[in-house]
Scaffold this motif. Sequence first.
Motif, PDB file in Angstrom:
ATOM      1  N   GLY A   1       2.354 -30.949  40.931  1.00  0.00           N
ATOM      2  CA  GLY A   1       1.005 -30.409  41.114  1.00  0.00           C
ATOM      3  C   GLY A   1       0.902 -29.091  40.384  1.00  0.00           C
ATOM      4  N   THR A   2       0.041 -28.220  40.857  1.00  0.00           N
ATOM      5  CA  THR A   2      -0.140 -26.913  40.209  1.00  0.00           C
ATOM      6  C   THR A   2       0.637 -25.852  40.970  1.00  0.00           C
TER       7      THR A   2
ATOM      8  N   LYS B   1      -0.430 -26.207  44.813  1.00  0.00           N
ATOM      9  CA  LYS B   1      -1.685 -26.894  45.113  1.00  0.00           C
ATOM     10  C   LYS B   1      -1.535 -28.326  44.627  1.00  0.00           C
TER      11      LYS B   1
ATOM     12  N   ARG C   1      -3.295 -32.154  44.363  1.00  0.00           N
ATOM     13  CA  ARG C   1      -4.472 -33.012  44.508  1.00  0.00           C
ATOM     14  C   ARG C   1      -4.024 -34.362  45.029  1.00  0.00           C
TER      15      ARG C   1
ATOM     16  N   GLY D   1      -7.420 -38.130  43.967  1.00  0.00           N
ATOM     17  CA  GLY D   1      -8.494 -37.816  43.030  1.00  0.00           C
ATOM     18  C   GLY D   1      -9.485 -36.794  43.523  1.00  0.00           C
ATOM     19  N   SER D   2     -10.603 -36.722  42.792  1.00  0.00           N
ATOM     20  CA  SER D   2     -11.561 -35.652  43.065  1.00  0.00           C
ATOM     21  C   SER D   2     -12.252 -35.805  44.412  1.00  0.00           C
TER      22      SER D   2
ATOM     23  N   ARG E   1      -7.165 -31.638  48.967  1.00  0.00           N
ATOM     24  CA  ARG E   1      -6.404 -30.612  48.267  1.00  0.00           C
ATOM     25  C   ARG E   1      -5.473 -29.986  49.300  1.00  0.00           C
TER      26      ARG E   1
END
Lengths: 119, 154
Positions: free
Chosen positions: A19-20, A32, A34, A37-38, A42
């Motif tokens: 991830g980030t 963070k 995901r 998906g959107s 989170r």
Amino acid sequence: MADVAEYFNGKEIAEICSGTRLNNSDKFPYIKKRLNGSGGYRIYFLVLIQDENVFLIFIHPKTGPDGAENISDKAKAKYYKDVLEAIKVGNLLEVSTSNRTLSFSPLQNTDKWKARIIE
Amino acid sequence: MSTAEFSEKIAFIANDVRVLSFDEKKELPGEEEMNRLLDAVNESRKFIEAKTARTEQLTEALEAITWMTNPSEQDLSEINQLISSARDLRRTLLRTYLHLDHFSKQKNILLTEVQHLKRALDEFTETIDDVESVFFFLPKDKNFTEITDQLTNL
């Protein structure tokens, strides 16, 4: 929350280190992730690589009644500070992920982290 | 309605049915034409799915960059250029998406595929912003970096 439970359940530390990464730390990545998906979730969590501990910090769905936009940098910093404070005072809950659900219970032994924080 | 009127009505409807039946038979696409139509839809589906997959790959690649520790000035300069290029790509992809979205809704086809592209595009946009935060905004937040310093002492 089943997707969140499934994401962590039975995973090795290396597997969840994706991830980030928000904090430029190899030893204590603040991540963070995901999920789905959107329109999914989170998740923000801190990993203590050496101890193989994961501190779940904040989760929000992107859609639905509890859905929210992505959190600001200010909020990221606040949650980061919050988790450090929680570790310092031992105000932590243990999360278990059995049966595709998240269960929370008070964590008794938090001294091992508290003792190591140099004020 | 008299019997004569009924007969007239029936004849009128029967004629309508005959005309419609004939027209339908004339307009029925042949197998070859149907195959061409399906091929075109499948090609469009592949086109959209390829764009979605490529966008998702780029999102993962951008996320992976955030695991770079202590980037140099040169690294930061390159990351900054990458963010600009990614934003440019995002604008182009957004135009493509809007075109495809209009087309798919108008024709009522490939709606799911276009929706997946939108999701991939949203994630790409979110990740570009995250990368910028990680390398250019969060490191300037003293409160944030101090916490990392304290954790290092754990």
